[in-house]
Write a protein that holds these residues in place. Sequence first.
Motif, PDB file in Angstrom:
ATOM      1  N   GLY A 125       0.834  -1.196   0.000  1.00  0.00           N
ATOM      2  CA  GLY A 125       0.000   0.000   0.000  1.00  0.00           C
ATOM      3  C   GLY A 125       0.871   1.249   0.000  1.00  0.00           C
ATOM      4  O   GLY A 125       2.112   1.161  -0.124  1.00  0.00           O
ATOM      5  N   ALA A 126       0.225   2.378   0.147  1.00  0.00           N
ATOM      6  CA  ALA A 126       0.879   3.678  -0.007  1.00  0.00           C
ATOM      7  C   ALA A 126       2.131   3.849   0.874  1.00  0.00           C
ATOM      8  O   ALA A 126       3.063   4.556   0.497  1.00  0.00           O
ATOM      9  N   GLY A 127       2.155   3.183   2.056  1.00  0.00           N
ATOM     10  CA  GLY A 127       3.305   3.330   2.966  1.00  0.00           C
ATOM     11  C   GLY A 127       4.612   2.894   2.325  1.00  0.00           C
ATOM     12  O   GLY A 127       5.679   3.444   2.625  1.00  0.00           O
ATOM     13  N   VAL A 128       4.554   1.908   1.408  1.00  0.00           N
ATOM     14  CA  VAL A 128       5.768   1.416   0.756  1.00  0.00           C
ATOM     15  C   VAL A 128       6.377   2.500  -0.141  1.00  0.00           C
ATOM     16  O   VAL A 128       7.592   2.578  -0.309  1.00  0.00           O
ATOM     17  N   SER A 129       5.526   3.364  -0.694  1.00  0.00           N
ATOM     18  CA  SER A 129       6.036   4.418  -1.583  1.00  0.00           C
ATOM     19  C   SER A 129       6.251   5.739  -0.849  1.00  0.00           C
ATOM     20  O   SER A 129       6.706   6.708  -1.467  1.00  0.00           O
ATOM     21  N   SER A 130       5.949   5.773   0.461  1.00  0.00           N
ATOM     22  CA  SER A 130       6.089   7.056   1.172  1.00  0.00           C
ATOM     23  C   SER A 130       7.559   7.482   1.218  1.00  0.00           C
ATOM     24  O   SER A 130       7.873   8.666   1.153  1.00  0.00           O
ATOM     25  N   GLU A 131       8.474   6.476   1.266  1.00  0.00           N
ATOM     26  CA  GLU A 131       9.894   6.840   1.294  1.00  0.00           C
ATOM     27  C   GLU A 131      10.425   7.204  -0.090  1.00  0.00           C
ATOM     28  O   GLU A 131      11.587   7.531  -0.245  1.00  0.00           O
ATOM     29  N   SER A 132       9.542   7.149  -1.076  1.00  0.00           N
ATOM     30  CA  SER A 132       9.894   7.653  -2.417  1.00  0.00           C
ATOM     31  C   SER A 132       9.337   9.056  -2.611  1.00  0.00           C
ATOM     32  O   SER A 132       9.375   9.596  -3.716  1.00  0.00           O
ATOM     33  N   GLY A 133       8.764   9.598  -1.547  1.00  0.00           N
ATOM     34  CA  GLY A 133       8.259  10.977  -1.614  1.00  0.00           C
ATOM     35  C   GLY A 133       6.801  11.103  -2.025  1.00  0.00           C
ATOM     36  O   GLY A 133       6.310  12.207  -2.244  1.00  0.00           O
ATOM     37  N   ILE A 134       6.098   9.967  -2.122  1.00  0.00           N
ATOM     38  CA  ILE A 134       4.660  10.047  -2.451  1.00  0.00           C
ATOM     39  C   ILE A 134       3.887   9.962  -1.131  1.00  0.00           C
ATOM     40  O   ILE A 134       3.991   8.959  -0.428  1.00  0.00           O
ATOM     41  N   PRO A 135       3.139  11.004  -0.801  1.00  0.00           N
ATOM     42  CA  PRO A 135       2.469  10.995   0.505  1.00  0.00           C
ATOM     43  C   PRO A 135       1.451   9.858   0.609  1.00  0.00           C
ATOM     44  O   PRO A 135       0.798   9.520  -0.384  1.00  0.00           O
ATOM     45  N   VAL A 136       1.330   9.283   1.818  1.00  0.00           N
ATOM     46  CA  VAL A 136       0.316   8.248   2.018  1.00  0.00           C
ATOM     47  C   VAL A 136      -1.052   8.916   2.027  1.00  0.00           C
ATOM     48  O   VAL A 136      -1.164  10.139   2.102  1.00  0.00           O
ATOM     49  N   PHE A 137      -2.059   8.103   1.953  1.00  0.00           N
ATOM     50  CA  PHE A 137      -3.415   8.622   1.848  1.00  0.00           C
ATOM     51  C   PHE A 137      -3.856   9.255   3.166  1.00  0.00           C
ATOM     52  O   PHE A 137      -4.468  10.317   3.188  1.00  0.00           O
ATOM     53  N   ARG A 138      -3.510   8.591   4.269  1.00  0.00           N
ATOM     54  CA  ARG A 138      -4.018   9.053   5.560  1.00  0.00           C
ATOM     55  C   ARG A 138      -2.965   9.726   6.439  1.00  0.00           C
ATOM     56  O   ARG A 138      -3.188   9.952   7.609  1.00  0.00           O
TER      57      ARG A 138
END
Length: 289
Positions: free
Chosen positions: A34-47
Amino acid sequence: MRKRGSSIDEESLRRIRDSCRLISTSASTVVFTGAGVSSESGIPVFRGSGGLWERYNPALFGNLLGLAIVFAFSPGKISYFAMEAISTFLSAKPNPAHEAIARLEQAGIVKGVITQNVDNLHRKAGSSNVFEVHGNIFRARCLKCGVRSDIPKEQILEKISSGEKGSSKRRDLLRMMDRFSGRCSCGGRRRPDIVLFGEMLPRETLTGALELASRCDCIIAAGTSALVYPAASIPEYAVQNGAALIEINPNRTRLTPLSQIWISLRASTALELISKEFLSKDELDAWRI
Ligand code: NAD
């Protein structure tokens, strides 16, 4: 596994070791992200805090009806939202979590990735058996014939650089959207191939994902709150079919009580440690770790 110089607590290291044992005795391990895996790529998580969705209400900007309302009353806001979202996705690169998953697949340890993310980062990292249940922002779908095709980053950059950023004219906005997705060879208008709230998941992808989940005996759920249905039910479905669940998330979620092992670390840290346990020195050198 090395502990010296590491800031990881002993309990998390024990859980990583237990996970590696579980994975090594599994015939088929699948990763659900989910989004958390891409958060360290600079894409904000949904929540999370500070992200795109704090400024753009997902109830309006995350579904077709809401977008139609904004389009009718303040099209300029859609234009800013689209530009901000596109440039965030354009600048993102795979992080160590995506890379570790790709390495584990190439080594035959992981059979496939089921992702809710639309950012294309698993493919970019080298994963090949990827099921994008919410679509892919770098792909377009024809509204007339249904054919899907990739939109290369360079093409998007070139097209949006001449876009009417922040224009409040509906005509300009439609032109900008057309530039982003392009027209299909059948003449039909195309749209980004992503699933908005309230829309159906792509049937073939969902079927493939469910097949993979039903056959696996270990599923690793990383970086998801597991709150967006029906995709969020995939790890539960795997568990109902007898799979052991390993959850990687610094925070507890509704999957935590179902999990055999909960690793309370960032996805990049945990997955990199797991991949190091499985790969030979030569393989790690090849990946320059
Ligand atoms: P979510 O925002 O609901 O939850 C993110 C989860 O990741 C949280 O539980 C958080 O604790 C955890 N997390 C944050 N940083 C982490 C890290 N470094 N390592 C591990 N875990 C971390 O995300 P969701 O469950 O994927 O649901 C949101 C929906 O929005 C998805 O279905 C997706 O389609 C969409 N979305 C996609 C992207 C993307 O493509 N990158 C980004 C935002 C939202």
